[in-house]
Design a protein around this motif. Structure first.
Motif, PDB file in Angstrom:
ATOM      1  N   THR A 188     -70.050   3.868  24.154  1.00 43.79           N
ATOM      2  CA  THR A 188     -70.157   2.475  24.574  1.00 43.79           C
ATOM      3  C   THR A 188     -71.450   2.234  25.339  1.00 43.79           C
ATOM      4  N   ARG A 189     -71.911   0.991  25.311  1.00 44.25           N
ATOM      5  CA  ARG A 189     -73.093   0.568  26.080  1.00 44.25           C
ATOM      6  C   ARG A 189     -72.736  -0.696  26.833  1.00 44.25           C
ATOM      7  N   ARG A 190     -73.087  -0.705  28.099  1.00 46.88           N
ATOM      8  CA  ARG A 190     -72.800  -1.901  28.894  1.00 46.88           C
ATOM      9  C   ARG A 190     -73.979  -2.225  29.807  1.00 46.88           C
TER      10      ARG A 190
ATOM     11  N   THR B  38     -72.756  10.121  30.975  1.00 47.25           N
ATOM     12  CA  THR B  38     -73.116   8.769  31.399  1.00 47.25           C
ATOM     13  C   THR B  38     -74.614   8.725  31.664  1.00 47.25           C
ATOM     14  N   ALA B  39     -75.309   7.824  30.983  1.00 50.58           N
ATOM     15  CA  ALA B  39     -76.761   7.689  31.138  1.00 50.58           C
ATOM     16  C   ALA B  39     -77.101   6.248  31.501  1.00 50.58           C
ATOM     17  N   HIS B  40     -77.886   6.094  32.558  1.00 49.39           N
ATOM     18  CA  HIS B  40     -78.270   4.752  33.023  1.00 49.39           C
ATOM     19  C   HIS B  40     -79.777   4.591  32.922  1.00 49.39           C
TER      20      HIS B  40
ATOM     21  N   VAL C  39     -70.853   8.308  26.572  1.00 45.63           N
ATOM     22  CA  VAL C  39     -70.480   9.013  25.346  1.00 45.63           C
ATOM     23  C   VAL C  39     -69.465  10.097  25.689  1.00 45.63           C
ATOM     24  N   VAL C  40     -68.358  10.128  24.959  1.00 37.30           N
ATOM     25  CA  VAL C  40     -67.319  11.137  25.182  1.00 37.30           C
ATOM     26  C   VAL C  40     -67.132  11.938  23.896  1.00 37.30           C
ATOM     27  N   LYS C  41     -67.231  13.264  24.002  1.00 39.07           N
ATOM     28  CA  LYS C  41     -67.020  14.160  22.867  1.00 39.07           C
ATOM     29  C   LYS C  41     -65.959  15.192  23.222  1.00 39.07           C
TER      30      LYS C  41
ATOM     31  N   ALA D 134     -79.022  10.686  33.916  1.00 40.17           N
ATOM     32  CA  ALA D 134     -77.827  10.964  33.118  1.00 40.17           C
ATOM     33  C   ALA D 134     -77.151  12.210  33.648  1.00 40.17           C
ATOM     34  N   ARG D 135     -75.854  12.294  33.392  1.00 37.73           N
ATOM     35  CA  ARG D 135     -75.103  13.475  33.806  1.00 37.73           C
ATOM     36  C   ARG D 135     -73.831  13.596  32.985  1.00 37.73           C
ATOM     37  N   SER D 136     -73.519  14.837  32.579  1.00 36.79           N
ATOM     38  CA  SER D 136     -72.276  15.113  31.862  1.00 36.79           C
ATOM     39  C   SER D 136     -71.263  15.740  32.804  1.00 36.79           C
ATOM     40  N   THR D 137     -69.998  15.407  32.587  1.00 38.06           N
ATOM     41  CA  THR D 137     -68.896  16.077  33.279  1.00 38.06           C
ATOM     42  C   THR D 137     -67.967  16.640  32.214  1.00 38.06           C
TER      43      THR D 137
END
Length: 225
Positions: free
Chosen positions: A223-225, A178-180, A203-205, A161-164
């Motif tokens: 969202t989950r895909r 985004t986490a996979h 996830v967006v905050k 996972a990583r946040s930007t």
């Protein structure tokens, strides 16, 4: 088993942080000396009050990119200091109550605002994850005003996972995580059934700092895909 526990923890942290604190969390005791970044002396040791911005000047939340962030080892907070801080401010126990030699908390920056100051902490867990926290403290009474997890990331086996982060209009900060999670041989049972399916969570905050030192958080998308 260790991998599953870490993945569950990291997945829970993806959507945590926007909920309002409980009544118990609001009853925060006075803290010890302010947890400032390296090179900035606490007011108690310097004998001088923390600098205060001129009226009309507001603070803006800082921006970090975790993938490029390499804090200096000298910025690591002492375990005894963190334990003392948790005792004085019980609301910190949830995030930092089990801080040991297996963890690292780095004080990245300290910002002086009109009536409070803000510090940013990077919390790294051994061999797995990291979270970026913003904390605000009262400028006079040294009480914890708010704490929010802003971003997170890491990798463990088949999970990563990583946040930007990016700055928005009005000083708001957007953090997209985004986490996979992929299927590993450990997810497949002898009968062929699968315990965990491959998926990606996004996830967006959005975060905003108000004049009272509260860090407002809004969950914009999940969202989950």
């Amino acid at each position: 088993m260790r991998k599953v526990a870490k993945w569950q923890l990291a997945s829970a942290l993806l959507v945590a942080g926007c909920a309002a604190p409980s009544e118990g969390e609001k009853q925060v005791a006075e803290t010890v000396a302010p947890p400032v970044a390296a090179g900035v002396r606490p007011a108690e040791s310097s004998g001088k009050p923390l600098p205060v911005f001129r009226p009309g000047i507001s603070c803006k939340l800082p921006i970090y990119q975790l993938a490029k962030l390499e804090p200096a080892p000298t910025q690591r907070l002492d375990s005894a200091f963190v334990a003392q801080l948790v005792v004085k401010a019980p609301r910190l126990k949830r995030s930092f109550g089990s801080y040991t030699h297996d963890d690292d908390i780095f004080a990245l920056d300290t910002m002086a605002c009109q009536s409070f100051f803000l510090v940013s902490w990077l919390h790294r867990h051994e061999g797995c994850c990291e979270e970026l926290y913003y904390l605000t403290f009262d400028n006079e009474k040294r009480k914890l005003l708010d704490i929010k997890q802003i971003a997170s990331g890491g990798a463990d086996g088949d999970w990563q996972a990583r946040s930007t982060m990016r700055l928005m209009k009005g000083g708001r900060v957007s953090a997209k995580t985004t986490a996979h999670n992929a299927i590993s041989p450990r997810d497949v049972q002898p009968d062929g059934s699968i315990l965990a399916y491959e998926h990606t969570d996004v996830v967006v905050k959005e975060f905003a700092l108000n004049a009272n030192g509260q860090i407002n958080c809004v969950l914009k998308d999940s969202t989950r895909r």
